[in-house]
Write a protein that holds these residues in place. Structure first.
Motif: not given
Length: 246
Positions: A110, A8-9, A115, A56
């Motif tokens: 988050a 997603r990142y 991450i 994101d």
């Protein structure tokens, strides 16, 4: 130009003044509270650092940021942010390229462990591409009450103090000399629960810390100088980092 996408990142360098403002607003939220009711977290180092943003990819939300200051070697250590708080003359003899990693933060809402992985993958790629031999910076504990972190500091004393040849000396007016004052045996579970995620990652890779923490009332943190010699990273962990950064 750094660009790394995992799941997603996406990690990338800030490219515009608006990018840097977004990083400053996230830092303000993480370190001081609502950015609309606190002064912006900004200083003179922002102009001389590169800023890494982790977003994101679904909606472009900034979820993590940090800044990096490259140095040609220890002879430039006085240029660093950390040198305001620690006496770092011992590191002047470090000959290889260095990078100071600072103002690392993750959005408080988050909570995805990916991450932090993406952020470290971006840093790994930068280190490899630029031949960096040492990472360093200030690793922060939230708040200034040392009683909240006694097991963590006891573990730092027992297992993770800097080698004497690189050991930072006291410079800041308000410090907690945990290596000198603590006599307790650390509760390992409690220590790791209270250890900041960034510092925990440094330690897993073979990082070390100063023998004292700076009490920073402006940032509402306790921070320790943290160093990581790239050659000291265990081979298995290096392979894992590079596989993620590839």
């Amino acid at each position: 130009m750094l660009s790394l996408m995992k799941g997603r990142y996406r990690a990338r360098f800030a490219e515009t003044p608006e990018d840097i403002l977004a990083a400053q607003r996230l830092r303000t939220l993480c370190f001081h509270g609502d950015p609309d009711s606190h002064p912006l977290d900004a200083d003179a180092f922002d102009a001389v650092c590169a800023h890494v943003l982790v977003e994101d990819q679904r909606d472009g939300t900034l979820v993590c940021c940090f800044r990096i200051l490259p140095l040609t070697g220890g002879g430039e250590i006085a240029r660093s942010y950390s040198a305001q708080y620690y006496e770092l003359s011992a590191l002047k003899d470090f000959e290889g390229p260095m990078v100071e990693m600072g103002r690392f933060c993750i959005h408080p809402e988050a909570r995805d462990a990916d991450i932090l992985r993406v952020a470290w993958s971006a840093m790994t790629r930068y280190v490899d591409e630029n031949g960096v031999e040492m990472l360093f910076g200030c690793s922060s504990f939230h708040g200034t009450d040392t009683a909240d972190y006694l097991d963590a500091f006891a573990m730092l004393k027992e297992r993770h103090l800097a080698p004497k040849r690189w050991l930072p000396r006291v410079k800041a007016p308000n410090v907690f000399r945990f290596a000198q004052k603590l006599r307790r045996k650390p509760d390992a579970k409690q220590a790791m629960l209270r250890m900041p995620p960034l510092l925990r990652t440094y330690l897993l890779m073979g990082g070390w810390v100063s023998d004292h923490a700076v009490v920073d009332s402006h940032m509402n943190t306790l921070h320790v100088f943290t160093g990581l010699e790239i050659k000291a990273i265990p081979p298995a962990r290096k392979r894992l980092l590079r596989a993620t950064a590839g």
